[in-house]
Design a protein around this motif. Structure first.
Motif, PDB file in Angstrom:
ATOM      1  N   GLU A 263       0.828  -1.212   0.000  1.00 38.79           N
ATOM      2  CA  GLU A 263       0.000   0.000   0.000  1.00 38.79           C
ATOM      3  C   GLU A 263       0.862   1.261   0.000  1.00 38.79           C
ATOM      4  O   GLU A 263       0.547   2.233  -0.685  1.00 38.79           O
ATOM      5  N   ILE A 264       1.961   1.246   0.752  1.00 41.32           N
ATOM      6  CA  ILE A 264       2.885   2.387   0.766  1.00 41.32           C
ATOM      7  C   ILE A 264       3.495   2.571  -0.620  1.00 41.32           C
ATOM      8  O   ILE A 264       3.583   3.690  -1.128  1.00 41.32           O
ATOM      9  N   ILE A 265       3.893   1.471  -1.238  1.00 44.78           N
ATOM     10  CA  ILE A 265       4.465   1.534  -2.584  1.00 44.78           C
ATOM     11  C   ILE A 265       3.447   2.104  -3.567  1.00 44.78           C
ATOM     12  O   ILE A 265       3.775   2.972  -4.381  1.00 44.78           O
ATOM     13  N   GLU A 266       2.208   1.646  -3.477  1.00 47.04           N
ATOM     14  CA  GLU A 266       1.158   2.128  -4.377  1.00 47.04           C
ATOM     15  C   GLU A 266       0.983   3.647  -4.262  1.00 47.04           C
ATOM     16  O   GLU A 266       0.816   4.337  -5.269  1.00 47.04           O
ATOM     17  N   LYS A 267       1.047   4.176  -3.045  1.00 47.50           N
ATOM     18  CA  LYS A 267       0.804   5.606  -2.824  1.00 47.50           C
ATOM     19  C   LYS A 267       1.993   6.493  -3.154  1.00 47.50           C
ATOM     20  O   LYS A 267       1.822   7.603  -3.639  1.00 47.50           O
ATOM     21  N   TYR A 268       3.217   6.024  -2.878  1.00 51.58           N
ATOM     22  CA  TYR A 268       4.353   6.939  -2.895  1.00 51.58           C
ATOM     23  C   TYR A 268       5.493   6.610  -3.854  1.00 51.58           C
ATOM     24  O   TYR A 268       6.357   7.455  -4.080  1.00 51.58           O
ATOM     25  N   VAL A 269       5.536   5.415  -4.397  1.00 55.10           N
ATOM     26  CA  VAL A 269       6.686   5.018  -5.202  1.00 55.10           C
ATOM     27  C   VAL A 269       6.366   5.149  -6.690  1.00 55.10           C
ATOM     28  O   VAL A 269       5.358   4.637  -7.166  1.00 55.10           O
ATOM     29  N   VAL A 270       7.250   5.857  -7.399  1.00 51.12           N
ATOM     30  CA  VAL A 270       7.096   6.057  -8.843  1.00 51.12           C
ATOM     31  C   VAL A 270       8.429   5.762  -9.530  1.00 51.12           C
ATOM     32  O   VAL A 270       9.480   5.700  -8.884  1.00 51.12           O
TER      33      VAL A 270
END
Length: 118
Positions: free
Chosen positions: A64-71
């Motif tokens: 979920e953290i990756i989905e929100k903040y990682v690009v």
């Protein structure tokens, strides 16, 4: 010492936009490639760079953290363990894949992926 068994720590840049999959169980899984760079001087004394690519997989809250903040391009730190899995291709060949299963992710740099401070 048991905490050192199968322990991986990497800092690198995300190579492509993470793919997020919502499983039927309601669990979320994130997958992305991570490039780590190493710099050294070759025999001629010239600075040389090598890049290694790693596939990172994360589950649950970490996904979920990756989905929100990682690009793509973002510098991240990953802590986890190595996992090897096998699968069979459509033509019957067996393949082995080694991935980093992330238990923690550290967001580094700025929002646009640069590591300089604003």
């Amino acid at each position: 010492m048991s905490t050192l068994k199968n322990h991986v720590q990497l800092i690198g840049n995300v190579g492509q936009e993470p793919t997020i999959t919502n499983l039927e169980s309601g669990k979320k899984v994130a997958r992305f490639s991570l490039a780590t760079n190493e710099y050294y001087k070759d025999a001629k004394g010239e600075k040389t760079q090598t890049t290694d690519w790693h596939t990172v997989v994360a589950w649950g809250k970490t996904a979920e953290i990756i989905e929100k903040y990682v690009v793509k391009g973002k510098e991240v730190g990953v802590t986890g363990k190595l996992r090897t899995r096998t699968y069979t291709t459509d033509d019957g060949n067996q393949r082995y894949v080694t991935e980093v299963e992330a238990s923690e992710i550290l967001l580094l740099g700025t929002k646009n992926g640069n590591s300089s401070t604003e």
